[in-house]
Design a protein around this motif. Structure first.
Motif, short mmCIF file in Angstrom:
data_model
loop_
_atom_site.label_atom_id
_atom_site.label_comp_id
_atom_site.label_asym_id
_atom_site.label_seq_id
_atom_site.Cartn_x
_atom_site.Cartn_y
_atom_site.Cartn_z
N UNK A 121 0.84 -1.21 0.00
CA UNK A 121 0.00 0.00 0.00
C UNK A 121 0.87 1.25 0.00
N UNK A 122 1.94 1.23 0.77
CA UNK A 122 2.82 2.41 0.83
C UNK A 122 3.59 2.60 -0.47
N UNK A 123 4.03 1.50 -1.08
CA UNK A 123 4.70 1.62 -2.39
C UNK A 123 3.74 2.23 -3.41
N UNK A 124 2.50 1.80 -3.36
CA UNK A 124 1.50 2.34 -4.27
C UNK A 124 1.22 3.81 -3.97
N UNK A 125 1.19 4.16 -2.70
CA UNK A 125 0.98 5.57 -2.32
C UNK A 125 2.09 6.46 -2.87
N UNK A 126 3.33 5.98 -2.81
CA UNK A 126 4.46 6.74 -3.34
C UNK A 126 4.29 6.93 -4.85
N UNK A 127 3.91 5.88 -5.52
CA UNK A 127 3.71 5.95 -6.98
C UNK A 127 2.57 6.91 -7.33
N UNK A 128 1.46 6.81 -6.61
CA UNK A 128 0.30 7.68 -6.85
C UNK A 128 0.66 9.14 -6.59
N UNK A 129 1.41 9.38 -5.51
CA UNK A 129 1.77 10.77 -5.18
C UNK A 129 2.60 11.41 -6.29
N UNK A 130 3.45 10.62 -6.91
CA UNK A 130 4.29 11.16 -8.00
C UNK A 130 3.47 11.43 -9.26
N UNK A 131 2.44 10.63 -9.48
CA UNK A 131 1.66 10.73 -10.72
C UNK A 131 0.47 11.67 -10.63
N UNK A 132 -0.21 11.68 -9.49
CA UNK A 132 -1.48 12.41 -9.49
C UNK A 132 -1.83 13.15 -8.21
N UNK A 133 -0.89 13.34 -7.29
CA UNK A 133 -1.15 14.17 -6.11
C UNK A 133 -0.05 15.22 -6.04
N UNK A 134 -0.35 16.42 -6.51
CA UNK A 134 0.65 17.49 -6.51
C UNK A 134 1.00 17.90 -5.09
N UNK A 135 2.28 18.22 -4.87
CA UNK A 135 2.69 18.79 -3.61
C UNK A 135 2.91 17.81 -2.48
N UNK A 136 3.25 16.55 -2.81
CA UNK A 136 3.46 15.56 -1.76
C UNK A 136 4.69 14.72 -2.08
N UNK A 137 5.61 14.66 -1.12
CA UNK A 137 6.79 13.80 -1.23
C UNK A 137 6.72 12.77 -0.12
N UNK A 138 6.58 11.50 -0.50
CA UNK A 138 6.45 10.43 0.49
C UNK A 138 7.74 9.63 0.54
N UNK A 139 8.24 9.43 1.75
CA UNK A 139 9.44 8.61 1.95
C UNK A 139 9.10 7.46 2.89
N UNK B 21 -5.66 7.20 -3.39
CA UNK B 21 -5.42 8.56 -3.87
C UNK B 21 -6.26 9.57 -3.09
N UNK B 22 -7.50 9.21 -2.80
CA UNK B 22 -8.37 10.11 -2.03
C UNK B 22 -7.85 10.33 -0.61
N UNK B 23 -7.28 9.28 -0.01
CA UNK B 23 -6.66 9.42 1.32
C UNK B 23 -5.50 10.40 1.25
N UNK B 24 -4.66 10.26 0.24
CA UNK B 24 -3.49 11.14 0.10
C UNK B 24 -3.92 12.59 -0.12
#
Length: 196
Positions: free
Chosen positions: A29-47, A180-183
Motif C-alpha cells: 500500500x505504501x509503495x502504491x501511495x508513493x507511486x500515486x503521489x508522484x503521478x497524481x497528487x501534486x505537492x506531496x513527497x512520500x518517503x 489517492x483520495x486518502x493522500x
C-alpha cells in the motif's frame, strides 16, 4: 495577459509500515501511495521509513540523553516530516509490535510526533485492519497526532478480485483510487493544520 498557475505547497510525508516483511500487503500500500503521489497528487513527497533496524524500546539504551543511532535517525525523519502515513496490519485486534515499538521510541521526550497530521491505511482479513486502526487512533490521542477522519481505507486483501500481485504490489484500480483520495485528504489537512 499570461495566466499563472499556483503550485500546490509541498509537504513531506513519512510513510511507516507496521509489517517488516518485504512482500507485506501493507508495505505494498505504501509503495502504491508513493507511486500515486508522484503521478497524481501534486505537492506531496512520500518517503518510506524502515522501522526494522530499531531495537526494542529499552531506556537503558539511552546514554547521556543520546538515543541509539538507528533510533536517532528514525526520530529525525519523523521530526522533519510534515505528516505521517501509517500502513498498519492487524495483529490480535491491535497494532503490530514493530509499529508500536517505533511509536514508543519517537514519543520519548521530546515527542517528535506532536502536532503532525496523519492518515492510516490497512490491508488484511475480515475487517481489513480496521480494529488496528482504532487502536492506533487511541495511541495518537496521547502522542498528539491528528488523524484525518475521512476517507477511511481498510482493504480485505483476500476477497476477490485479486488486490495484490505475488510480490505484494497493489493492483486493484478501485483500491488505488481510494488510496489517492486518502493522500489528497492528508495533503489538505496537513496544510490546514500548518496554517498554509
Amino acid at each position: 495577459m499570461e495566466s499563472t498557475v499556483l503550485a500546490s505547497p509541498v509537504i513531506k510525508v513519512a510513510a511507516i509500515c507496521g509489517s517488516i516483511r518485504k512482500a507485506s500487503f501493507n508495505r505494498g500500500l505504501l509503495r502504491s501511495a508513493i507511486e500515486i503521489s508522484k503521478q497524481s497528487v501534486n505537492g506531496m513527497q512520500i518517503e518510506l521509513i524502515d522501522v526494522s533496524p530499531l531495537p526494542m524500546i529499552n531506556t537503558d539504551l539511552v546514554v547521556d540523553g543520546r538515543f541509539p543511532p538507528a533510533v536517532e535517525a528514525f526520530r529525525q525523519k519523523v521530526l522533519e516530516s510534515d505528516s505521517i502515513l501509517f500502513a498498519s496490519p492487524e495483529y490480535n485486534y491491535s497494532v503490530t509490535p514493530p509499529l508500536k515499538n517505533a511509536i514508543d521510541w519517537a514519543s520519548r521526550p521530546p515527542n517528535v510526533w506532536a502536532g503532525k497530521a496523519a492518515a492510516i491505511v490497512s490491508a488484511g482479513g475480515d475487517s481489513g485492519g480496521g480494529r488496528a486502526q482504532y487502536h492506533l487512533r487511541q495511541i495518537g490521542v496521547f502522542i498528539d497526532l491528528h488523524f484525518i477522519n475521512k476517507p477511511e481505507f481498510v482493504l480485505n486483501a483476500f476477497q476477490p478480485p485479486t488486490k495484490f500481485d505475488g510480490e505484494g504490489n497493489l493492483v486493484d484500480p478501485e483500491a488505488k483510487e481510494k488510496l489517492k483520495q486518502v493522500l489528497q485528504a492528508l495533503h489538505k489537512f496537513t496544510l490546514r493544520l500548518q496554517g498554509r
